[in-house]
Design a protein around this motif. Structure first.
Motif, mmCIF file in Angstrom:
data_model
loop_
_atom_site.group_PDB
_atom_site.id
_atom_site.type_symbol
_atom_site.label_atom_id
_atom_site.label_comp_id
_atom_site.label_asym_id
_atom_site.label_seq_id
_atom_site.Cartn_x
_atom_site.Cartn_y
_atom_site.Cartn_z
ATOM 1 N N ASP A 30 45.983 27.699 50.504
ATOM 2 C CA ASP A 30 44.828 27.493 49.594
ATOM 3 C C ASP A 30 43.785 26.442 49.946
ATOM 4 O O ASP A 30 42.690 26.140 49.198
ATOM 5 N N GLU A 86 47.082 37.858 56.619
ATOM 6 C CA GLU A 86 46.089 37.467 55.718
ATOM 7 C C GLU A 86 45.799 38.343 54.768
ATOM 8 O O GLU A 86 45.197 37.958 53.878
ATOM 9 N N SER A 87 45.772 39.688 55.000
ATOM 10 C CA SER A 87 45.410 40.579 54.203
ATOM 11 C C SER A 87 46.365 40.759 53.227
ATOM 12 O O SER A 87 46.219 40.930 51.998
ATOM 13 N N TYR A 89 48.288 38.323 52.233
ATOM 14 C CA TYR A 89 48.018 37.049 51.397
ATOM 15 C C TYR A 89 46.954 37.497 50.200
ATOM 16 O O TYR A 89 47.224 37.082 49.005
ATOM 17 N N HIS A 90 46.004 38.044 50.650
ATOM 18 C CA HIS A 90 44.977 38.222 49.787
ATOM 19 C C HIS A 90 45.270 39.434 48.702
ATOM 20 O O HIS A 90 44.987 39.258 47.583
ATOM 21 N N SER A 93 47.949 37.792 46.329
ATOM 22 C CA SER A 93 47.239 36.879 45.450
ATOM 23 C C SER A 93 46.511 37.218 44.308
ATOM 24 O O SER A 93 46.741 36.961 43.291
ATOM 25 N N LEU A 94 46.006 38.592 44.735
ATOM 26 C CA LEU A 94 45.261 39.184 43.396
ATOM 27 C C LEU A 94 46.095 39.911 42.563
ATOM 28 O O LEU A 94 45.994 40.103 41.348
ATOM 29 N N PRO A 101 43.338 44.502 44.500
ATOM 30 C CA PRO A 101 43.127 44.145 45.905
ATOM 31 C C PRO A 101 41.791 44.607 46.735
ATOM 32 O O PRO A 101 41.383 45.665 46.199
ATOM 33 N N ASP A 102 41.106 44.019 47.546
ATOM 34 C CA ASP A 102 40.123 44.369 48.393
ATOM 35 C C ASP A 102 40.505 45.460 49.007
ATOM 36 O O ASP A 102 41.428 45.616 49.871
ATOM 37 N N ASP A 105 41.107 44.755 52.821
ATOM 38 C CA ASP A 105 42.641 44.247 53.085
ATOM 39 C C ASP A 105 43.683 45.493 52.650
ATOM 40 O O ASP A 105 44.608 45.494 53.492
#
Length: 207
Positions: A30, A86-87, A89-90, A93-94, A101-102, A105
């Motif tokens: 982070d 990284e996708s 991780y995002h 994390s959400l 999530p986005d 991602d």
């Protein structure tokens, strides 16, 4: 690229699930200033996969030999692995704060999912069946399908999804599955971020 070593893996595998251990291949995730990439080469990706028991040593040696003959492809797989990480991780994390999530991602994970399940087969064993991966040393990205399956298993399990947490040691950013009975785990490791927080509280209380 002729041998396997575990140099640089000073951190334990603390995520509790393979996908979360993979997400944690960045220290201080982070922090834009302090973050440190672990997967700096294809060789290190393979070595981490041995460390995390995704690949056996002989499979890893076979992949490293292939990578010597296909350096551009190996570099492409490394970039693919980092993008996937990284996708994930995002996403996690959400998920850890109960947010959606986005779509971008999820699209990256879904693309990896389609590829991963094309590399699996149903294997009978007596009166039961299991889902197994084809030989991981056949292609340079052979370590990725088990990681993707792990992510899908966590995301599609309400129980496990609800236990995904992010370490409270800002800006650690490591993710883990809280398997404690009362869901009280707060740190990636009590010996690391937990002790830092304890020392910080002691310092402020003393002041």
């Amino acid at each position: 690229m002729s041998d396997i070593n575990k140099d640089g893996y000073e951190h334990e595998l603390l995520g509790g699930r393979l996908c979360l251990d993979f997400v944690n291949t960045v220290s201080w995730h982070d922090s834009s200033e302090k973050s440190r990439e672990l997967l700096t080469s294809y060789e290190r990706l393979v070595n981490w996969s041995v460390h995390a028991n995704v690949l056996k040593k002989q499979q890893a040696l076979s992949l490293l030999k292939k990578a010597e003959n296909q350096p551009s492809k190996a570099k492409e797989v490394l970039q693919q692995a980092i993008e996937l990480r990284e996708s994930m991780y995002h996403i996690f994390s959400l998920v850890s704060i109960n947010e959606m999530p986005d779509a971008c991602d999820l699209s990256i994970l879904n693309e990896a999912l389609g590829h991963a399940y094309g590399r699996m087969q149903i294997v009978p064993s007596g009166t039961t069946f299991s889902l197994e991966f084809l030989n991981g040393e056949d292609t340079l990205d052979g370590m990725l399908p088990p990681i993707v399956k792990s992510a899908i298993d966590v995301l599609t399990s309400e129980k496990e999804r609800s236990r995904v947490k992010k370490c409270e040691g800002d800006p650690c950013g490591w993710l883990f599955l809280d398997t404690s009975r009362n869901r009280s785990r707060r740190w990636c490791s009590m010996a690391d971020c937990g002790n830092r927080a304890k020392a910080k509280r002691f310092y402020h209380n003393k002041k």
